[in-house]
Design an enzyme around this catalytic site. Structure first.
Site, PDB file in Angstrom:
ATOM      1  N   ARG A  84      35.150  17.610  -5.895  1.00 46.05           N
ATOM      2  CA  ARG A  84      34.769  18.922  -6.434  1.00 46.05           C
ATOM      3  C   ARG A  84      33.397  19.247  -5.858  1.00 46.05           C
ATOM      4  NH1 ARG A  84      35.973  22.579 -10.510  1.00 46.05           N
ATOM      5  NH2 ARG A  84      34.317  23.126 -11.950  1.00 46.05           N
ATOM      6  N   ASP A 254      35.098  25.670 -20.856  1.00 47.13           N
ATOM      7  CA  ASP A 254      36.192  26.464 -20.262  1.00 47.13           C
ATOM      8  C   ASP A 254      37.522  26.013 -20.864  1.00 47.13           C
ATOM      9  OD1 ASP A 254      37.448  28.351 -18.739  1.00 47.13           O
ATOM     10  OD2 ASP A 254      36.794  27.571 -16.805  1.00 47.13           O
ATOM     11  N   ASN A 259      43.339  25.031 -17.657  1.00 44.88           N
ATOM     12  CA  ASN A 259      42.519  23.932 -17.163  1.00 44.88           C
ATOM     13  C   ASN A 259      43.024  22.582 -17.658  1.00 44.88           C
ATOM     14  OD1 ASN A 259      40.582  25.159 -15.486  1.00 44.88           O
ATOM     15  ND2 ASN A 259      39.386  25.825 -17.268  1.00 44.88           N
ATOM     16  N   ASP A 272      37.761  20.690 -15.329  1.00 39.24           N
ATOM     17  CA  ASP A 272      36.847  21.833 -15.323  1.00 39.24           C
ATOM     18  C   ASP A 272      35.812  21.791 -16.450  1.00 39.24           C
ATOM     19  OD1 ASP A 272      35.821  24.112 -14.327  1.00 39.24           O
ATOM     20  OD2 ASP A 272      37.691  25.210 -14.303  1.00 39.24           O
ATOM     21  N   GLU A 274      32.446  22.553 -16.102  1.00 40.23           N
ATOM     22  CA  GLU A 274      31.168  23.167 -15.738  1.00 40.23           C
ATOM     23  C   GLU A 274      30.573  24.042 -16.836  1.00 40.23           C
ATOM     24  OE1 GLU A 274      31.866  25.250 -12.100  1.00 40.23           O
ATOM     25  OE2 GLU A 274      33.110  26.779 -13.047  1.00 40.23           O
TER      26      GLU A 274
HETATM   27  N1  LIG Z   1      41.511  15.541 -10.766  1.00 40.54           N
HETATM   28  C1  LIG Z   1      42.394  16.422 -10.322  1.00 40.54           C
HETATM   29  N2  LIG Z   1      43.653  16.034  -9.987  1.00 40.54           N
HETATM   30  C2  LIG Z   1      44.552  16.918  -9.510  1.00 40.54           C
HETATM   31  N3  LIG Z   1      44.300  18.219  -9.299  1.00 40.54           N
HETATM   32  C3  LIG Z   1      43.056  18.683  -9.597  1.00 40.54           C
HETATM   33  C4  LIG Z   1      42.044  17.817 -10.111  1.00 40.54           C
HETATM   34  N4  LIG Z   1      40.930  18.544 -10.275  1.00 40.54           N
HETATM   35  C5  LIG Z   1      41.228  19.798  -9.903  1.00 40.54           C
HETATM   36  N5  LIG Z   1      42.509  19.887  -9.485  1.00 40.54           N
HETATM   37  C6  LIG Z   1      43.201  21.107  -8.982  1.00 40.54           C
HETATM   38  O1  LIG Z   1      42.230  22.074  -8.632  1.00 40.54           O
HETATM   39  C7  LIG Z   1      42.354  23.238  -9.464  1.00 40.54           C
HETATM   40  C8  LIG Z   1      40.977  23.781  -9.841  1.00 40.54           C
HETATM   41  O2  LIG Z   1      40.279  22.801 -10.564  1.00 40.54           O
HETATM   42  P1  LIG Z   1      39.290  23.139 -11.733  1.00 40.54           P
HETATM   43  O3  LIG Z   1      38.639  21.875 -12.152  1.00 40.54           O
HETATM   44  O4  LIG Z   1      39.984  23.926 -12.783  1.00 40.54           O
HETATM   45  O5  LIG Z   1      38.203  24.006 -10.967  1.00 40.54           O
HETATM   46  P2  LIG Z   1      37.783  25.543 -10.924  1.00 40.54           P
HETATM   47  O6  LIG Z   1      36.367  25.533 -11.379  1.00 40.54           O
HETATM   48  O7  LIG Z   1      37.914  25.905  -9.490  1.00 40.54           O
HETATM   49  O8  LIG Z   1      38.700  26.291 -11.847  1.00 40.54           O
HETATM   50  C9  LIG Z   1      43.170  22.783 -10.659  1.00 40.54           C
HETATM   51  O9  LIG Z   1      43.891  23.848 -11.244  1.00 40.54           O
HETATM   52  C10 LIG Z   1      44.077  21.739 -10.037  1.00 40.54           C
HETATM   53  O10 LIG Z   1      45.164  22.365  -9.392  1.00 40.54           O
HETATM   54 MG   LIG Z   2      39.696  25.826 -13.582  1.00 40.97          MG
END
Ligand SMILES: Nc1ncnc2c1ncn2[C@@H]1O[C@H](COP(=O)(O)OP(=O)(O)O)[C@@H](O)[C@H]1O
Ligand SMILES: [Mg+2]
Length: 388
Positions: A84, A254, A259, A272, A274
Site C-alpha cells: 500500500r 472508513d 472495505n 483500509d 487510513e
Molecule cells: N491485503 C489485501 N489483500 C487483498 N487485496 C487487497 C488487500 N489490500 C487491499 N486490497 C485490494 O485493494 C483494494 C483497495 O484497498 P483499500 O485498502 O480499500 O484501499 P483504498 O484506500 O484505495 O480504498 C481493495 O478493495 C482490495 O481489492
Molecule cells: Mg477502500
C-alpha cells in the site's frame, strides 16, 4: 479510502474507475517489479534471493492510496503480498497527509489486541526512494468485497445472496465494529491517533474530530471551490452537537462493507485503516449506515429498487446493542455527519477529476456533491421521512 462519485455515477456507467485516479510511472508493472524486487532483497537475508513473479494492480474499490498486489518467491516458498503506497503530490491526493507508518501501526495493534481479521503486516518503508513514496507490505487475502463500481446494490453477489446470507453479512460486519470498540485503553494503545484538544480525561473527541474535518475542508478549498452546502453542514453539525456524546473508543474510520473482504458472508479481512481515529462509537456506525444510504440514493435516482431492507440504521443499532450492551445514541446526527464528511471528500475527488481534464466544472460548486439532495434533506430534517 472511500468511494468515488464519478465511479458510482449511475448516468454514466462507462466512466467507471479510471476517473480521477491519475496514473503515473508507479502503475507500470515492469518498473514496479524491478523496484519491488530490489527493495525486497534488501529486507531479507542475503541467501533469500527473492524473485517477484507477478505484479498486479487491483481492479476496483479505492480512490486514494495505490495498492499493488504482487507475488514473490524466496526460500522455496511463494508469498502473496500487497504493498500500500502513499500517493505522490503530482496525483493531487485526496487527503493532505498520508501516514502509512501509522496505518501499519494501527493494523499490527488491531491484530494483537482484537479478534478482528486484518492482513498480517510485514514491513513499513518510510523512504520514498524505492517506490516514489512511503509504503507498507502486508499479506494478500482472498475473498469477496462488495463492489463500489457498479455499487453492490445494483446487482452483485450481495444482492444474489439469500436473506439469511445477507443477514449474516450484516451481523458479522457490525460485529467488526463491536470488537474494535471493545479494545481496552485506546488512548494508550493509539496515542499517535490523539487529536489536539482531545484525551482520555475530557470528553472532547467529537469536537476535536469536527475541528479536524473543518481543517480538511479548508485545505481542499486551497485548490478547489468553497461549498455553501458544506459550510451550512458544518454550522448544523456544531449547532446539533450532542452535549454528552458517547466516550471515545478506537474507531476504524472508513467503516463500510466495501472495505471488508468476506468468505461465506463473514469477514476474512478488514482493510483500509487510513481514517482510523479515537471518537464516539457512533462515528463508525453512522459511516457504515450512511455509505449504504449513499448507494441507495444513487440506485433510486437510477430507477433501481436497491436494497431497502439491508443495513438499515435501526437494524444496525439493534445488532450493535445486542453485541455490546451499548445502545447507539444520536445515530441520525452521526449519519448526517458522515454525509457531510463524504461531501468534502467527493468535492475533492471531483475537483481532482476537473484538474486532470476528466470532468467539467459545474456552475454551482455544490453540484460537485453527488449526494447534494440527500445531504440537504438531512440538514432540513426531511431525509428520513422519505425513506421510511
Ligand atoms: N491485503 C489485501 N489483500 C487483498 N487485496 C487487497 C488487500 N489490500 C487491499 N486490497 C485490494 O485493494 C483494494 C483497495 O484497498 P483499500 O485498502 O480499500 O484501499 P483504498 O484506500 O484505495 O480504498 C481493495 O478493495 C482490495 O481489492
Ligand atoms: Mg477502500
Amino acid at each position: 479510502m472511500t468511494v468515488s462519485t464519478s465511479a458510482a455515477r449511475s448516468d454514466d456507467p462507462d466512466h467507471l474507475s479510471e476517473v480521477a485516479r491519475p496514473s503515473d510511472s508507479r502503475r507500470d508493472p515492469e518498473l514496479l517489479r524491478e523496484a519491488l524486487g530490489k527493495w525486497l532483497a534488501a529486507q531479507l537475508p542475503d541467501a533469500a534471493a527473492p524473485v517477484i513473479t507477478r505484479v498486479q494492480l487491483p481492479e476496483a474499490n479505492g480512490m486514494s492510496s495505490e495498492t499493488i498486489l504482487f507475488d514473490a518467491a524466496w526460500g522455496d516458498e511463494a508469498h502473496a503480498l500487497v504493498a500500500r503506497v502513499a500517493p505522490t503530490d503530482t496525483t493531487m491526493p485526496v487527503f493532505p497527509h498520508y501516514d502509512l507508518e501509522s496505518q501499519f501501526q494501527v493494523m499490527s495493534r488491531i491484530q494483537e489486541h482484537s479478534a478482528v481479521p486484518v492482513p498480517a503486516v510485514y514491513w513499513s518503508e518510510s523512504d520514498p526512494e524505492p517506490l516514489g513514496a512511503p509504503f507498507f507490505v502486508m499479506a494478500r487475502m482472498t475473498g469477496q468485497i462488495p463492489p463500489d463500481v457498479m455499487p453492490y446494490n445494483f446487482g452483485s453477489w450481495v444482492t444474489d445472496a439469500t436473506d439469511s446470507q445477507r443477514d449474516r453479512l450484516q451481523h458479522s460486519s457490525v460485529n467488526v465494529l463491536a470488537q474494535l470498540h471493545r479494545i481496552a485503553r485506546p488512548w494508550e494503545l493509539f496515542t499517535f491517533l490523539r487529536l489536539p484538544g482531545s484525551g482520555p480525561t475530557v470528553n472532547e473527541a467529537l469536537a476535536a474530530h469536527i475541528r479536524r474535518e473543518r481543517e480538511f475542508y479548508e485545505w481542499t478549498t486551497q485548490s478547489g471551490p468553497r461549498s455553501p452546502l458544506i459550510e451550512r453542514g458544518f454550522a448544523w453539525i456544531e449547532e446539533n452537537r450532542p452535549d454528552d456524546p458517547s466516550p471515545a473508543v478506537f474507531c476504524w474510520g472508513d467503516a463500510r462493507i466495501g472495505n471488508i473482504m468476506y468468505d461465506d458472508f463473514r469477514p476474512v479481512a478488514v482493510l483500509d485503516w487510513e481514517m482510523a481515529t479515537l471518537g464516539p462509537r457512533e462515528l463508525d456506525l453512522g459511516w457504515m449506515a450512511f455509505l449504504h444510504r449513499f448507494f441507495e440514493d444513487i440506485a433510486a435516482d437510477a430507477g433501481q429498487g436497491g436494497m431497502p431492507g439491508f443495513m438499515r440504521p435501526g437494524d444496525l443499532a439493534a445488532v450493535y446493542g445486542e453485541l455490546t450492551g451499548h445502545t447507539p445514541r444520536d445515530l441520525e446526527y452521526y449519519i448526517a455527519y458522515a454525509a457531510l464528511r463524504h461531501a468534502t471528500i467527493m468535492m475533492r475527488i471531483q475537483t481532482r477529476a476537473i484538474h486532470f481534464g476528466q470532468a467539467s466544472s459545474p456552475e454551482d460548486p455544490d453540484d460537485l456533491i453527488l449526494h447534494r439532495a440527500p445531504l440537504e434533506a438531512m440538514l432540513d430534517g426531511t431525509y428520513w421521512e422519505k425513506i421510511r
